[in-house]
Design a protein around this motif. Sequence first.
Motif, PDB file in Angstrom:
ATOM      1  N   GLU A 103      30.443  45.902  45.845  1.00 28.24           N
ATOM      2  CA  GLU A 103      31.798  46.044  45.297  1.00 28.24           C
ATOM      3  C   GLU A 103      32.107  44.911  44.324  1.00 28.24           C
ATOM      4  O   GLU A 103      32.700  45.132  43.271  1.00 28.24           O
ATOM      5  CB  GLU A 103      32.831  46.088  46.426  1.00 28.24           C
ATOM      6  CG  GLU A 103      34.188  46.467  45.850  1.00 28.24           C
ATOM      7  CD  GLU A 103      35.267  46.655  46.906  1.00 28.24           C
ATOM      8  OE1 GLU A 103      35.008  47.387  47.868  1.00 28.24           O
ATOM      9  OE2 GLU A 103      36.356  46.081  46.737  1.00 28.24           O
ATOM     10  N   ILE A 117      29.922  43.300  42.507  1.00 30.71           N
ATOM     11  CA  ILE A 117      29.181  43.568  41.262  1.00 30.71           C
ATOM     12  C   ILE A 117      29.905  44.638  40.447  1.00 30.71           C
ATOM     13  O   ILE A 117      30.082  44.498  39.232  1.00 30.71           O
ATOM     14  CB  ILE A 117      27.728  44.006  41.583  1.00 30.71           C
ATOM     15  CG1 ILE A 117      26.970  42.855  42.241  1.00 30.71           C
ATOM     16  CG2 ILE A 117      27.010  44.450  40.318  1.00 30.71           C
ATOM     17  CD1 ILE A 117      25.556  43.195  42.653  1.00 30.71           C
ATOM     18  N   VAL A 118      30.362  45.690  41.127  1.00 29.22           N
ATOM     19  CA  VAL A 118      31.070  46.762  40.424  1.00 29.22           C
ATOM     20  C   VAL A 118      32.311  46.208  39.730  1.00 29.22           C
ATOM     21  O   VAL A 118      32.574  46.508  38.565  1.00 29.22           O
ATOM     22  CB  VAL A 118      31.447  47.900  41.405  1.00 29.22           C
ATOM     23  CG1 VAL A 118      32.427  48.857  40.768  1.00 29.22           C
ATOM     24  CG2 VAL A 118      30.199  48.642  41.856  1.00 29.22           C
ATOM     25  N   LYS A 119      33.046  45.357  40.453  1.00 27.13           N
ATOM     26  CA  LYS A 119      34.257  44.785  39.856  1.00 27.13           C
ATOM     27  C   LYS A 119      33.927  43.940  38.634  1.00 27.13           C
ATOM     28  O   LYS A 119      34.618  43.981  37.620  1.00 27.13           O
ATOM     29  CB  LYS A 119      35.003  43.944  40.900  1.00 27.13           C
ATOM     30  CG  LYS A 119      35.786  44.790  41.877  1.00 27.13           C
ATOM     31  CD  LYS A 119      36.780  43.966  42.659  1.00 27.13           C
ATOM     32  CE  LYS A 119      36.072  42.996  43.575  1.00 27.13           C
ATOM     33  NZ  LYS A 119      37.013  42.255  44.425  1.00 27.13           N
ATOM     34  N   LYS A 144      31.311  44.301  36.647  1.00 27.56           N
ATOM     35  CA  LYS A 144      30.915  45.162  35.519  1.00 27.56           C
ATOM     36  C   LYS A 144      32.133  45.820  34.896  1.00 27.56           C
ATOM     37  O   LYS A 144      32.207  46.003  33.680  1.00 27.56           O
ATOM     38  CB  LYS A 144      29.923  46.232  35.974  1.00 27.56           C
ATOM     39  CG  LYS A 144      28.701  45.720  36.675  1.00 27.56           C
ATOM     40  CD  LYS A 144      27.662  45.137  35.744  1.00 27.56           C
ATOM     41  CE  LYS A 144      26.775  44.206  36.530  1.00 27.56           C
ATOM     42  NZ  LYS A 144      25.490  43.926  36.016  1.00 27.56           N
TER      43      LYS A 144
END
Lengths: 373, 244
Positions: B117, B119-121, B123
Amino acid sequence: MKNSYLLSDFTKNTLSLNFQGELTLCTITSFQKELEKLSYNDVVKIVINLNDVSYIDTAAAILISKIRYKANTQKIPVELVCENGNFLKTIQLVENKVDFKTPIPHTQTLTFLEKTGYIFSEYYRGFVAFIAFFGELFVTKFRYLTSLHKIRYKEIFFEMNESALKALGIIALTSFLIGLVVAYQSAYQLKLYGANIFIVDMLGISIFRELAPLITAIVIAGRSGSSYTAQIGAMKITQEIDAMRTMGFEPFAFLVLPRIIALMITMPLLIFVADMMAIFGGMIVANIDLHITPQLFIDRLNEVVAAKHFFIGLIKGPFFAFLIATIGIYRGLMVKDDTQSIGFNTTKSVVESIFAVIVCDAVFSIAFTNLGI
Amino acid sequence: MALIEVKNVQTVFGSKVVHNGLNLHINEGEIYGLLGPSGCGKTTLLREMVMLQEFHGGSIEVLGKKIESISERDAQELRQRWGVLFQFGALFSSLTIAENIALPLKEYTKLSKDMIETIVKFKIKLVGLQYSDAHLYPSEISGGMKKKAGLARALAMDPKLLFLDEPTSGLDPISAREFDRLILQLRDMLGLTIVMVSHDLQSIYDTLDRVAIIDNKKIAYEGTLDEVTSVKSDFIQTFFKEHA
């Protein structure tokens, strides 16, 4: 792929994390979970050493800034030992953008009442949209019936070939098998009573009146109705329908009416083929199982099955065709701007049109019986 | 070091010859542009590099692997080392933006949920989207946002090699320049190699190190943009005239 590993050491209340090798998304997995669970009790200072690291990607940088963040919240000083400027830049980039506090907002969950309301309002809107579709259909229909030269004959013939004539083979085969099966099952029962000849009465009435029209309608709903939905749905996603509208080509005249008219014309013909094939199937079983010669079968059929049964079956054709085509096209026009809704609407189209056909058939049954036909 | 080598590639569609002997090489750390008039086969070449399209002669070597004779295992490994941004994003419509970006991470790594999560944030922020967009479905966002989300998904696995198909088309000028800056930043910090098809002159001049211009089924020019106007080609003369 090169590996990375972590040498950790805890002496004099100092936690030293000595990263080695190539730190990437795939290689940090070996220690990432343990590192996150690590508690910093008794830790006074953390030293992160990146000098033996050959490469770091953003995922690794996130991991490092996560450690720094966690230490920061517990007021533990962190020393980052790193001589490579690029690594520092990557970590800097990550720390500028990353945010450990705010979670990704999720769609709010609905209460039971909200859900129910939502579902009902969807149904209501769907119903209103269907009525609107029907209204538009009839208005266009009348407009075109008053000016016959505007009817698009080419499209109608094309659709007759596509959605009906090409279905001839499968309908012939299905109804032949149904005739065979029904005759075979009843032959055994009739033989018990020695009522062999009555198979003709039974097959004649059930096939002409009910079985052939229903089988045809179900095959057409599964074959042509679904293709209408998928085709028109895809045209909606690629904005072809919008393009037609802006160019002044009424989609109802170009896409909707030709399909409905084509199917309404060809359906009785398909039912006729289904009639013949099913009776043929029954005749074969009667001959083999009950020793009724084809000649006797046809004579008896002529004698006991009135022509009205045959015509009632054919008359149902255009009604079924209308239901299948309108539902298929309506569902196609309901497709929204994503690929999933094509699948959803195609399923709905087939289920709803088969259901509508059966309801319509039941209404016919009651009406004809009460009228004494 | 050349990350991609295209040697004498020939492509034929039916009776139409698209490429008749293309040669080019793309070096590590470069931002490389494939340019040319519409229908010259830029996107086709890009698709050939990422193994979506077969070619009919010659050879293409990507990250040291010859893709005309690659084994399934090598191909799968290669696919994890590059990111591809399609022209219209090509997000999975059944998943939200956040789920789209998280998908490769969930499938290919064993990172913890919390880490994924984060990493997603990261990106999402990196490509200039907001957290509030994360739970939206692709059908609920604009074309420009789809593109940014597509880039975030392409970057999810921290690839060394990034393929972009018309990254700035359909973006407003401000977002397009931001996109250019982002691409330069990514290259400088993460050492990415970027191959892109583009028509956006501004973006071409701002970002590209070297270009290949495909015209008449051949490479009309390969090299830096400084000398491009010296080549005698109708397309190059008209395309670069105003800037020269």
